[in-house]
Write a protein that holds these residues in place. Sequence first.
Motif, mmCIF file in Angstrom:
data_model
loop_
_atom_site.group_PDB
_atom_site.id
_atom_site.type_symbol
_atom_site.label_atom_id
_atom_site.label_comp_id
_atom_site.label_asym_id
_atom_site.label_seq_id
_atom_site.Cartn_x
_atom_site.Cartn_y
_atom_site.Cartn_z
ATOM 1 N N ASP A 194 81.838 42.668 -48.047
ATOM 2 C CA ASP A 194 81.250 43.349 -49.191
ATOM 3 C C ASP A 194 82.099 44.583 -49.516
ATOM 4 O O ASP A 194 82.684 45.184 -48.610
ATOM 5 N N PRO A 195 82.189 44.979 -50.787
ATOM 6 C CA PRO A 195 82.933 46.198 -51.130
ATOM 7 C C PRO A 195 82.321 47.468 -50.545
ATOM 8 O O PRO A 195 82.996 48.488 -50.439
ATOM 9 N N ASP A 196 81.040 47.396 -50.156
ATOM 10 C CA ASP A 196 80.350 48.545 -49.575
ATOM 11 C C ASP A 196 80.179 48.328 -48.071
ATOM 12 O O ASP A 196 79.687 47.290 -47.631
ATOM 13 N N ARG A 197 80.576 49.319 -47.279
ATOM 14 C CA ARG A 197 80.520 49.187 -45.821
ATOM 15 C C ARG A 197 79.104 48.891 -45.322
ATOM 16 O O ARG A 197 78.893 47.970 -44.520
ATOM 17 N N GLU A 198 78.118 49.690 -45.760
ATOM 18 C CA GLU A 198 76.759 49.514 -45.262
ATOM 19 C C GLU A 198 76.160 48.181 -45.705
ATOM 20 O O GLU A 198 75.403 47.551 -44.967
ATOM 21 N N ALA A 199 76.501 47.749 -46.915
ATOM 22 C CA ALA A 199 76.007 46.452 -47.391
ATOM 23 C C ALA A 199 76.571 45.321 -46.543
ATOM 24 O O ALA A 199 75.857 44.354 -46.227
ATOM 25 N N ALA A 200 77.834 45.427 -46.143
ATOM 26 C CA ALA A 200 78.439 44.414 -45.285
ATOM 27 C C ALA A 200 77.754 44.388 -43.924
ATOM 28 O O ALA A 200 77.459 43.305 -43.375
ATOM 29 N N ARG A 201 77.486 45.555 -43.360
ATOM 30 C CA ARG A 201 76.812 45.633 -42.065
ATOM 31 C C ARG A 201 75.413 45.030 -42.139
ATOM 32 O O ARG A 201 75.001 44.247 -41.265
ATOM 33 N N THR A 202 74.669 45.377 -43.190
ATOM 34 C CA THR A 202 73.306 44.863 -43.350
ATOM 35 C C THR A 202 73.297 43.344 -43.485
ATOM 36 O O THR A 202 72.493 42.651 -42.848
ATOM 37 N N SER A 203 74.199 42.829 -44.308
ATOM 38 C CA SER A 203 74.259 41.384 -44.519
ATOM 39 C C SER A 203 74.621 40.655 -43.239
ATOM 40 O O SER A 203 74.061 39.585 -42.936
ATOM 41 N N ALA A 204 75.559 41.201 -42.472
ATOM 42 C CA ALA A 204 75.960 40.563 -41.220
ATOM 43 C C ALA A 204 74.802 40.534 -40.228
ATOM 44 O O ALA A 204 74.567 39.520 -39.550
ATOM 45 N N MET A 205 74.053 41.625 -40.127
ATOM 46 C CA MET A 205 72.911 41.674 -39.217
ATOM 47 C C MET A 205 71.831 40.683 -39.644
ATOM 48 O O MET A 205 71.245 39.973 -38.809
ATOM 49 N N GLU A 206 71.563 40.620 -40.940
ATOM 50 C CA GLU A 206 70.548 39.689 -41.438
ATOM 51 C C GLU A 206 70.953 38.237 -41.181
ATOM 52 O O GLU A 206 70.127 37.409 -40.772
ATOM 53 N N ALA A 207 72.225 37.920 -41.392
ATOM 54 C CA ALA A 207 72.689 36.550 -41.177
ATOM 55 C C ALA A 207 72.645 36.176 -39.705
ATOM 56 O O ALA A 207 72.265 35.062 -39.336
ATOM 57 N N CYS A 208 73.030 37.125 -38.842
ATOM 58 C CA CYS A 208 72.977 36.870 -37.397
ATOM 59 C C CYS A 208 71.540 36.648 -36.940
ATOM 60 O O CYS A 208 71.243 35.721 -36.180
ATOM 61 N N ALA A 209 70.629 37.490 -37.417
ATOM 62 C CA ALA A 209 69.218 37.365 -37.035
ATOM 63 C C ALA A 209 68.633 36.052 -37.517
ATOM 64 O O ALA A 209 67.862 35.392 -36.785
ATOM 65 N N ALA A 210 68.964 35.639 -38.733
ATOM 66 C CA ALA A 210 68.432 34.390 -39.279
ATOM 67 C C ALA A 210 68.898 33.199 -38.460
ATOM 68 O O ALA A 210 68.154 32.213 -38.282
ATOM 69 N N GLN A 211 70.137 33.267 -37.942
ATOM 70 C CA GLN A 211 70.682 32.186 -37.128
ATOM 71 C C GLN A 211 70.103 32.189 -35.714
ATOM 72 O O GLN A 211 69.990 31.144 -35.072
ATOM 73 N N SER A 212 69.728 33.374 -35.231
ATOM 74 C CA SER A 212 69.395 33.523 -33.815
ATOM 75 C C SER A 212 67.952 33.191 -33.469
ATOM 76 O O SER A 212 67.619 32.991 -32.294
ATOM 77 N N GLY A 213 67.050 33.168 -34.448
ATOM 78 C CA GLY A 213 65.657 32.836 -34.161
ATOM 79 C C GLY A 213 65.033 33.824 -33.218
ATOM 80 O O GLY A 213 64.985 35.033 -33.488
ATOM 81 N N SER A 214 64.564 33.345 -32.074
ATOM 82 C CA SER A 214 63.867 34.206 -31.107
ATOM 83 C C SER A 214 64.798 35.237 -30.476
ATOM 84 O O SER A 214 64.342 36.212 -29.872
ATOM 85 N N ASP A 215 66.115 35.026 -30.604
ATOM 86 C CA ASP A 215 67.075 35.983 -30.049
ATOM 87 C C ASP A 215 67.563 36.977 -31.098
ATOM 88 O O ASP A 215 68.577 37.665 -30.892
ATOM 89 N N ALA A 216 66.865 37.078 -32.227
ATOM 90 C CA ALA A 216 67.315 37.936 -33.328
ATOM 91 C C ALA A 216 67.522 39.382 -32.888
ATOM 92 O O ALA A 216 68.427 40.078 -33.383
ATOM 93 N N ALA A 217 66.697 39.847 -31.964
ATOM 94 C CA ALA A 217 66.775 41.244 -31.526
ATOM 95 C C ALA A 217 68.061 41.546 -30.773
ATOM 96 O O ALA A 217 68.412 42.727 -30.585
ATOM 97 N N THR A 218 68.776 40.512 -30.351
ATOM 98 C CA THR A 218 70.023 40.743 -29.607
ATOM 99 C C THR A 218 71.212 41.007 -30.527
ATOM 100 O O THR A 218 72.292 41.358 -30.059
ATOM 101 N N CYS A 219 71.055 40.810 -31.825
ATOM 102 C CA CYS A 219 72.167 40.980 -32.770
ATOM 103 C C CYS A 219 72.556 42.456 -32.903
ATOM 104 O O CYS A 219 71.699 43.322 -33.100
#
Length: 311
Positions: free
Chosen positions: A193-218
């Motif tokens: 993303d052109p914005d640093r914080e937006a890139a960080r937020t999107s990466a965390m959301e995508a990791c959590a969505a993939q991780s299911g019950s392990d979302a808190a480990t992202c």
Amino acid sequence: MKTNWISGLLAAAALLAAGQANAWDATAVDRDGGRAYIRTNVDTAEEAQRLALEDCNAKGAGRCQLVGTPGMGRATVAVVGEGGLGVGWDKNPDIAAQAALVQCAKHGGTHCLIADAAWDEGTTWSAIAMSGGEVQIGLSKTAAGAEAEALKSCRAKAAAPTHCALPPHGEARMGHLFYAYAIGKRKFAIEADPDREAARTSAMEACAAQSGSDAATCVIRDVVETVAPAPMPPAMEKIIAEARNNASKISSVRATTVRSVSAVSTSCISKCVSGDCISKFSDGHTARWQAPFVQDPVSHEWVWDTRGCGA
């Protein structure tokens, strides 16, 4: 701007790193013809140097050599005067021009004028290549070049280089971006993303969505900023226009230099070893002479000046 770009199963410890940035400039000078040959927006430093030297050897009047260090996202300005030549580089075109003028005057040039100028924009495209959970970023002036650089960097650094590949939905992207890498217990995600914080937020959301019950480990493992392309500033446009306006004045200086060198070069043939020279003249006689040891006006290195048949 959420991208939902790349995520998957974590297979190895990951590394997010920018590869070598492209879009290089290089400069060669022709001392006998009093001209600089500038190449910009070339994919590699080595290629930029090769092309600049080729241009000089093909179009110049005599001694060609590379000067300075290849760079990107900056101005190159060459100044020519009667008896002097200067080249300057800087991201600020006015500073580059001033440096070139100072060098021209410092090394004996009079009536120094801006003769050649060019702008290098820097990198435009970025892409990633992956091997398991290891990730490398490639940068280039073209989408294909960025992908090639990403693969090259991955194969050079990954633990399993034969597994390096472009992700199926990780197309090359243009412009200034932040790549954020989030890692969980089993999954990872990379977002741009052109914005640093937006890139960080999107990466965390995508990791959590993939991780299911392990979302808190992202967690965010790394954020890498790509090199932003640098559009030509107004000051550079003025310098290029000044070089065009000076063309007729400078051509007479260059022509005088070339005629002078040609007259000398046709009057004798010299062979020199460490400044000890023997010249054979057109009338058949020979003369031995010692070349002076002088500082080169462009490279600033001390060299034997073997021109002039000992005159």
